[in-house]
Write a protein that holds these residues in place. Sequence first.
Motif, PDB file in Angstrom:
ATOM      1  N   UNK A  54      89.019  33.401  43.724  1.00  0.00           N
ATOM      2  CA  UNK A  54      90.212  33.200  44.557  1.00  0.00           C
ATOM      3  C   UNK A  54      90.905  34.529  44.849  1.00  0.00           C
ATOM      4  N   UNK A  55      91.033  35.367  43.819  1.00  0.00           N
ATOM      5  CA  UNK A  55      91.664  36.677  44.013  1.00  0.00           C
ATOM      6  C   UNK A  55      90.864  37.521  45.002  1.00  0.00           C
ATOM      7  N   UNK A  56      89.536  37.505  44.850  1.00  0.00           N
ATOM      8  CA  UNK A  56      88.668  38.257  45.752  1.00  0.00           C
ATOM      9  C   UNK A  56      88.795  37.742  47.182  1.00  0.00           C
ATOM     10  N   UNK A  57      88.826  36.414  47.324  1.00  0.00           N
ATOM     11  CA  UNK A  57      88.943  35.813  48.652  1.00  0.00           C
ATOM     12  C   UNK A  57      90.275  36.180  49.302  1.00  0.00           C
ATOM     13  N   UNK A  58      91.374  36.171  48.503  1.00  0.00           N
ATOM     14  CA  UNK A  58      92.691  36.528  49.040  1.00  0.00           C
ATOM     15  C   UNK A  58      92.728  37.975  49.510  1.00  0.00           C
ATOM     16  N   UNK A  59      92.104  38.881  48.742  1.00  0.00           N
ATOM     17  CA  UNK A  59      92.050  40.292  49.142  1.00  0.00           C
ATOM     18  C   UNK A  59      91.273  40.471  50.442  1.00  0.00           C
ATOM     19  N   UNK A  60      90.106  39.789  50.522  1.00  0.00           N
ATOM     20  CA  UNK A  60      89.300  39.872  51.745  1.00  0.00           C
ATOM     21  C   UNK A  60      90.042  39.287  52.934  1.00  0.00           C
ATOM     22  N   UNK A  61      90.759  38.206  52.706  1.00  0.00           N
ATOM     23  CA  UNK A  61      91.511  37.562  53.784  1.00  0.00           C
ATOM     24  C   UNK A  61      92.620  38.478  54.296  1.00  0.00           C
ATOM     25  N   UNK A 120      92.587  41.753  54.192  1.00  0.00           N
ATOM     26  CA  UNK A 120      91.932  42.832  54.948  1.00  0.00           C
ATOM     27  C   UNK A 120      91.597  42.366  56.357  1.00  0.00           C
ATOM     28  N   UNK A 121      91.087  41.138  56.483  1.00  0.00           N
ATOM     29  CA  UNK A 121      90.745  40.585  57.805  1.00  0.00           C
ATOM     30  C   UNK A 121      91.984  40.454  58.666  1.00  0.00           C
ATOM     31  N   UNK A 122      93.092  39.971  58.083  1.00  0.00           N
ATOM     32  CA  UNK A 122      94.339  39.809  58.835  1.00  0.00           C
ATOM     33  C   UNK A 122      94.872  41.155  59.311  1.00  0.00           C
ATOM     34  N   UNK A 123      94.817  42.153  58.434  1.00  0.00           N
ATOM     35  CA  UNK A 123      95.281  43.490  58.823  1.00  0.00           C
ATOM     36  C   UNK A 123      94.439  44.058  59.960  1.00  0.00           C
ATOM     37  N   UNK A 124      93.116  43.885  59.846  1.00  0.00           N
ATOM     38  CA  UNK A 124      92.228  44.381  60.904  1.00  0.00           C
ATOM     39  C   UNK A 124      92.502  43.671  62.218  1.00  0.00           C
ATOM     40  N   UNK A 125      92.761  42.361  62.141  1.00  0.00           N
ATOM     41  CA  UNK A 125      93.047  41.583  63.346  1.00  0.00           C
ATOM     42  C   UNK A 125      94.355  42.043  63.988  1.00  0.00           C
ATOM     43  N   UNK A 126      95.379  42.336  63.156  1.00  0.00           N
ATOM     44  CA  UNK A 126      96.667  42.802  63.679  1.00  0.00           C
ATOM     45  C   UNK A 126      96.527  44.161  64.339  1.00  0.00           C
ATOM     46  N   UNK A 127      95.719  45.057  63.749  1.00  0.00           N
ATOM     47  CA  UNK A 127      95.494  46.366  64.328  1.00  0.00           C
ATOM     48  C   UNK A 127      94.839  46.260  65.697  1.00  0.00           C
TER      49      UNK A 127
END
Length: 346
Positions: free
Chosen positions: A325-332, A334-341
């Motif tokens: 769960x922790x790993x999934x939250x970190x990856x999620x 990162x994806x959100x930040x990349x999408x915002x950029x």
Amino acid sequence: MSILLKIKGATINAVKKVALFFTVIRPNERQALTNLDLAEIFLALLPAGIFGCLLFGKRAIITLALCAAVCLLVAFLWDVIFNRKNLKIDFKSALMGYILGLTITSGVKLPYIIVISVMTTIISKAFFRNNPLSLVFPVLIAKVFFSVFFFKAFSAFPLPFENVTTEMTPIMYLFESYPPDFAAKDLFFGLHSGYIGQTSECLIIVGAIYLMLRKFINPIICGFFLATSAFLSIIFKQDLALSLLGGGLFFTALFLTMDYCLMPNAIYKKILYGITCGILTFTIRPMLGGEGALLAVLICNVAFSIVTRRNIKRLIKFFKHPNFRRLFEKLWQIVLKAFKIKKSER
């Protein structure tokens, strides 16, 4: 009220008895196939084999006899080489060879027949450790392997009562622009080219009904398999008679799904197994340009064997683990930040 309750209780008990009759399989209860069981299965398959021999002549007789004899001989030699005690005649291997012979054409050359029979027996002995319930799965693996890698050798189909071979079976015309007009009666009784034991749907159904009554075949799997195939054929406007009767669908659905070592126990799994086989068959057929039921059953057997080993439950436990769960939250994040950029760059 008491009368209604009694009627309700009697109805529920009757339904349970019927469901139990059609779900309990005798070999699964005993965890073995006795010689009497093997004899009953052979007798149920015998009419289809005799009809194939009458239809295609001496070559069909030689093919069936050679498949059974080679499987029996290789099984005996295997037991001798590996110093098995109490050597006995392995009737299961002989029946397995007979079933293999029913799934191939009488136009196959003798060396190929010998090699595929040897491979089937080795798969049964080595990979399944001669499991007393593994009857059909080795046949499926060997048949699919040789059909893919030696397609031309296994696609010579003699015409009934003639010495002429063709590369087409009725099911292959399903994907032609202008298919010939096949009479449903001829398809049902098996007066066409095809595999030795898969032409006469009439005799296949008779043998299957006997095995159903003797609790060797589960009608839930077969019924949903055939019903799904018919339903998809009607929806996509295919020739229903050609789709159901033009290939080996009935033989595969009724006989090649009775793999006792991999058969799911729960009713919902049996229903899902039958529906999945039907969907895969309908999907694979256009890709192969012919019958895809064998490959569909093989894929379902592999998939459902993984399910029965509870690997899915282990996977779910892994997903529920706090570290995942922790790993999934970190990856999620990162994806959100990349999408915002990317969004801000636009």
